[in-house]
Design a protein around this motif. Structure first.
Motif, PDB file in Angstrom:
ATOM      1  N   MET A  61     -11.909  -4.312 -24.508  1.00 42.95           N
ATOM      2  CA  MET A  61     -11.670  -4.604 -23.092  1.00 42.95           C
ATOM      3  C   MET A  61     -10.547  -3.736 -22.568  1.00 42.95           C
ATOM      4  N   ASP A  62     -10.632  -3.418 -21.287  1.00 41.92           N
ATOM      5  CA  ASP A  62      -9.503  -2.824 -20.588  1.00 41.92           C
ATOM      6  C   ASP A  62      -9.452  -3.416 -19.186  1.00 41.92           C
ATOM      7  N   PHE A  63      -8.399  -3.071 -18.451  1.00 45.18           N
ATOM      8  CA  PHE A  63      -8.171  -3.643 -17.115  1.00 45.18           C
ATOM      9  C   PHE A  63      -7.855  -2.503 -16.161  1.00 45.18           C
ATOM     10  N   VAL A  64      -8.579  -2.475 -15.050  1.00 41.39           N
ATOM     11  CA  VAL A  64      -8.369  -1.413 -14.070  1.00 41.39           C
ATOM     12  C   VAL A  64      -7.951  -2.030 -12.741  1.00 41.39           C
ATOM     13  N   PRO A  65      -7.082  -1.337 -11.971  1.00 41.63           N
ATOM     14  CA  PRO A  65      -6.673  -1.870 -10.657  1.00 41.63           C
ATOM     15  C   PRO A  65      -7.874  -1.992  -9.727  1.00 41.63           C
ATOM     16  N   VAL A  66      -7.898  -3.053  -8.957  1.00 43.95           N
ATOM     17  CA  VAL A  66      -8.967  -3.238  -7.976  1.00 43.95           C
ATOM     18  C   VAL A  66      -8.777  -2.278  -6.805  1.00 43.95           C
ATOM     19  N   ASP A  67      -7.514  -2.016  -6.447  1.00 47.05           N
ATOM     20  CA  ASP A  67      -7.219  -1.124  -5.329  1.00 47.05           C
ATOM     21  C   ASP A  67      -5.839  -0.519  -5.554  1.00 47.05           C
ATOM     22  N   ASP A  68      -5.347   0.196  -4.565  1.00 47.57           N
ATOM     23  CA  ASP A  68      -4.041   0.859  -4.680  1.00 47.57           C
ATOM     24  C   ASP A  68      -2.980   0.123  -3.854  1.00 47.57           C
ATOM     25  N   LYS A  69      -3.039  -1.201  -3.851  1.00 42.75           N
ATOM     26  CA  LYS A  69      -2.126  -1.997  -3.031  1.00 42.75           C
ATOM     27  C   LYS A  69      -1.320  -2.972  -3.881  1.00 42.75           C
ATOM     28  N   ARG A  70      -0.183  -3.338  -3.336  1.00 46.15           N
ATOM     29  CA  ARG A  70       0.652  -4.383  -3.900  1.00 46.15           C
ATOM     30  C   ARG A  70       0.570  -5.588  -2.961  1.00 46.15           C
ATOM     31  N   TYR A  71       0.613  -6.789  -3.508  1.00 43.40           N
ATOM     32  CA  TYR A  71       0.385  -7.989  -2.705  1.00 43.40           C
ATOM     33  C   TYR A  71       1.585  -8.935  -2.739  1.00 43.40           C
ATOM     34  N   ARG A  72       1.603  -9.825  -1.772  1.00 45.22           N
ATOM     35  CA  ARG A  72       2.548 -10.935  -1.756  1.00 45.22           C
ATOM     36  C   ARG A  72       1.802 -12.168  -1.272  1.00 45.22           C
ATOM     37  N   TYR A  73       2.319 -13.339  -1.657  1.00 48.54           N
ATOM     38  CA  TYR A  73       1.641 -14.581  -1.289  1.00 48.54           C
ATOM     39  C   TYR A  73       2.356 -15.221  -0.107  1.00 48.54           C
ATOM     40  N   ALA A  74       1.599 -15.500   0.962  1.00 44.90           N
ATOM     41  CA  ALA A  74       2.169 -16.154   2.140  1.00 44.90           C
ATOM     42  C   ALA A  74       1.945 -17.669   2.007  1.00 44.90           C
ATOM     43  N   VAL A  82      -1.333  -7.966   1.943  1.00 42.80           N
ATOM     44  CA  VAL A  82      -0.936  -6.660   1.417  1.00 42.80           C
ATOM     45  C   VAL A  82       0.545  -6.434   1.720  1.00 42.80           C
ATOM     46  N   ALA A  83       1.297  -6.069   0.684  1.00 41.84           N
ATOM     47  CA  ALA A  83       2.739  -5.886   0.836  1.00 41.84           C
ATOM     48  C   ALA A  83       3.139  -4.412   0.808  1.00 41.84           C
ATOM     49  N   GLY A  84       2.206  -3.543   0.520  1.00 40.86           N
ATOM     50  CA  GLY A  84       2.549  -2.127   0.479  1.00 40.86           C
ATOM     51  C   GLY A  84       1.703  -1.379  -0.531  1.00 40.86           C
ATOM     52  N   LYS A  85       2.112  -0.165  -0.817  1.00 40.51           N
ATOM     53  CA  LYS A  85       1.387   0.678  -1.760  1.00 40.51           C
ATOM     54  C   LYS A  85       1.653   0.224  -3.183  1.00 40.51           C
ATOM     55  N   ALA A  86       0.689   0.420  -4.040  1.00 39.08           N
ATOM     56  CA  ALA A  86       0.800  -0.022  -5.433  1.00 39.08           C
ATOM     57  C   ALA A  86       1.943   0.687  -6.143  1.00 39.08           C
ATOM     58  N   ASP A  87       2.532  -0.014  -7.118  1.00 38.30           N
ATOM     59  CA  ASP A  87       3.546   0.599  -7.978  1.00 38.30           C
ATOM     60  C   ASP A  87       2.889   1.655  -8.864  1.00 38.30           C
ATOM     61  N   PRO A  88       3.682   2.541  -9.451  1.00 36.11           N
ATOM     62  CA  PRO A  88       3.095   3.535 -10.374  1.00 36.11           C
ATOM     63  C   PRO A  88       2.255   2.861 -11.451  1.00 36.11           C
ATOM     64  N   ALA A  89       1.166   3.509 -11.809  1.00 37.36           N
ATOM     65  CA  ALA A  89       0.222   2.919 -12.753  1.00 37.36           C
ATOM     66  C   ALA A  89       0.883   2.654 -14.101  1.00 37.36           C
ATOM     67  N   THR A  90       0.511   1.549 -14.716  1.00 34.56           N
ATOM     68  CA  THR A  90       1.027   1.209 -16.048  1.00 34.56           C
ATOM     69  C   THR A  90       0.260   1.990 -17.103  1.00 34.56           C
ATOM     70  N   PRO A  91       0.816   2.101 -18.308  1.00 31.75           N
ATOM     71  CA  PRO A  91       0.086   2.813 -19.377  1.00 31.75           C
ATOM     72  C   PRO A  91      -1.271   2.166 -19.630  1.00 31.75           C
ATOM     73  N   GLY A  92      -2.321   2.992 -19.615  1.00 28.49           N
ATOM     74  CA  GLY A  92      -3.662   2.467 -19.832  1.00 28.49           C
ATOM     75  C   GLY A  92      -3.858   2.071 -21.290  1.00 28.49           C
ATOM     76  N   ARG A  93      -4.237   0.842 -21.526  1.00 27.68           N
ATOM     77  CA  ARG A  93      -4.449   0.366 -22.889  1.00 27.68           C
ATOM     78  C   ARG A  93      -5.792  -0.343 -22.983  1.00 27.68           C
ATOM     79  N   VAL A  94      -6.338  -0.359 -24.200  1.00 28.75           N
ATOM     80  CA  VAL A  94      -7.553  -1.122 -24.466  1.00 28.75           C
ATOM     81  C   VAL A  94      -7.245  -2.136 -25.559  1.00 28.75           C
ATOM     82  N   HIS A  95      -7.973  -3.239 -25.530  1.00 31.59           N
ATOM     83  CA  HIS A  95      -7.827  -4.281 -26.544  1.00 31.59           C
ATOM     84  C   HIS A  95      -9.110  -4.356 -27.340  1.00 31.59           C
TER      85      HIS A  95
END
Length: 316
Positions: A61-74, A82-95
């Motif tokens: 399994m791996d996990f990919v971002p759904v979009d290039d956005k960062r979120y906050r809960y109202a 949407v709270a802004g642009k996504a943070d830099p991508a994390t290291p891609g890993r597989v399980h």
């Protein structure tokens, strides 16, 4: 599109607990990420069909971002914004599933569960956990890889795997649940969260009904005040224990804790076989007995209160 190897081309996958995933998805699934790593709930589980029973496969399994956005809960609107642009991508890993590789017959005979997979937000993680950014949305992906025995198998890498997506398994990574309805559903449906559930007092065992809870809760509060060295495997709490011993008389003798005195009279009752003399002279008054003449430790009985450190913890 690459034509897939017949060993994987006919494979189909069924998501287990789909109804539960759908219920979470309607609310907006959230998954906790921690520095140490946290397991997913619901757990990703699948049933696989169409494998070659004698061929070897690896599942991952791996996990990919759904979009290039960062979120906050109202909280006022109970919705994600949407709270802004996504943070830099994390290291891609597989399980990799720990049973990989295995024969197709083995994979197909039972439900395949990724219950060892953990999510973390620690960018320096060295435990192999999946690294995710908090407050970002992710799509889990499930891959079936045929282990090609040919020497030049790398040439056919594109043909030898098949990927499966289940949109209902999308989630937002969080360090604490934002939507209280998600919290309630996790508690209600997770068998390991039963300690957080409310229950009808009439369903309690008779000896745990409210009449006896006052004594038990008073006992538990005082016992938990000091950590036993047996509980954490070290003696680093010696200072805390010495502080407790110096203040034992204050804790035990104060009149504002009547339940504590009642529980102590029961715990240190002279009727208990193998009971020890009280560590504080005032305890004899609580039990109205002569400890020194009538009750001596009996070596033949392995009683809980015979051991000094355990005894101190219960008093605490």
């Amino acid at each position: 599109a690459v034509k897939k190897n017949p060993k994987v081309g006919n494979i189909t996958v069924q998501l287990e607990m789909k109804a539960l995933w759908d219920e979470f998805n309607q609310l907006g699934t959230e998954m906790i990420v921690t520095k140490a790593g946290r397991r997913m709930f619901p757990t990703f589980q699948v049933k696989i069909f169409g494998m070659d029973p004698m061929a070897d496969y690896m599942l991952l399994m791996d996990f990919v971002p759904v979009d290039d956005k960062r979120y906050r809960y109202a909280f006022h609107s109970s919705s994600w914004l949407v709270a802004g642009k996504a943070d830099p991508a994390t290291p891609g890993r597989v399980h990799y599933h720990p049973d990989s590789p295995a024969k197709g017959a083995q994979w197909m005979k039972q439900i395949v569960s990724f219950d060892k997979l953990k999510l973390t937000n620690n960018l320096l993680d060295d435990n192999g956990h999946i690294i995710l950014n908090s407050m970002h949305r992710y799509q889990p992906r499930f891959h079936v890889v045929y282990v090609d025995p040919r020497k030049d198998s790398e040439k056919y890498a594109e043909e030898n795997f098949k990927t499966f997506l289940f949109e209902e398994t999308r989630f937002t990574a969080v360090t604490a649940y934002q939507n209280h309805r998600i919290t309630q559903l996790k508690i209600a449906s997770n068998p390991f969260a039963k300690g957080f559930r409310d229950c009808d007092p009439e369903d309690w065992p008779r000896n745990h009904r409210p009449g006896s809870l006052q004594l038990i809760s008073a006992f538990t509060r005082n016992r938990n005040a000091v950590t036993s060295p047996q509980q954490n495997g070290s003696d680093k709490d010696a200072d805390a224990r010495s502080d407790y011993e110096r203040g034992a008389s204050r804790t035990l003798m104060h009149g504002e804790h009547p339940h504590q005195q009642q529980i102590m009279s029961r715990v240190l009752s002279p009727g208990l076989p193998g009971a020890l003399p009280p560590p504080h002279p005032g305890l004899a008054r609580l039990t109205n007995c002569d400890w020194s003449t009538t009750h001596k430790p009996r070596d033949s009985l392995h009683h809980t209160y015979k051991y000094r450190s355990y005894h101190d913890t219960y008093i605490g």
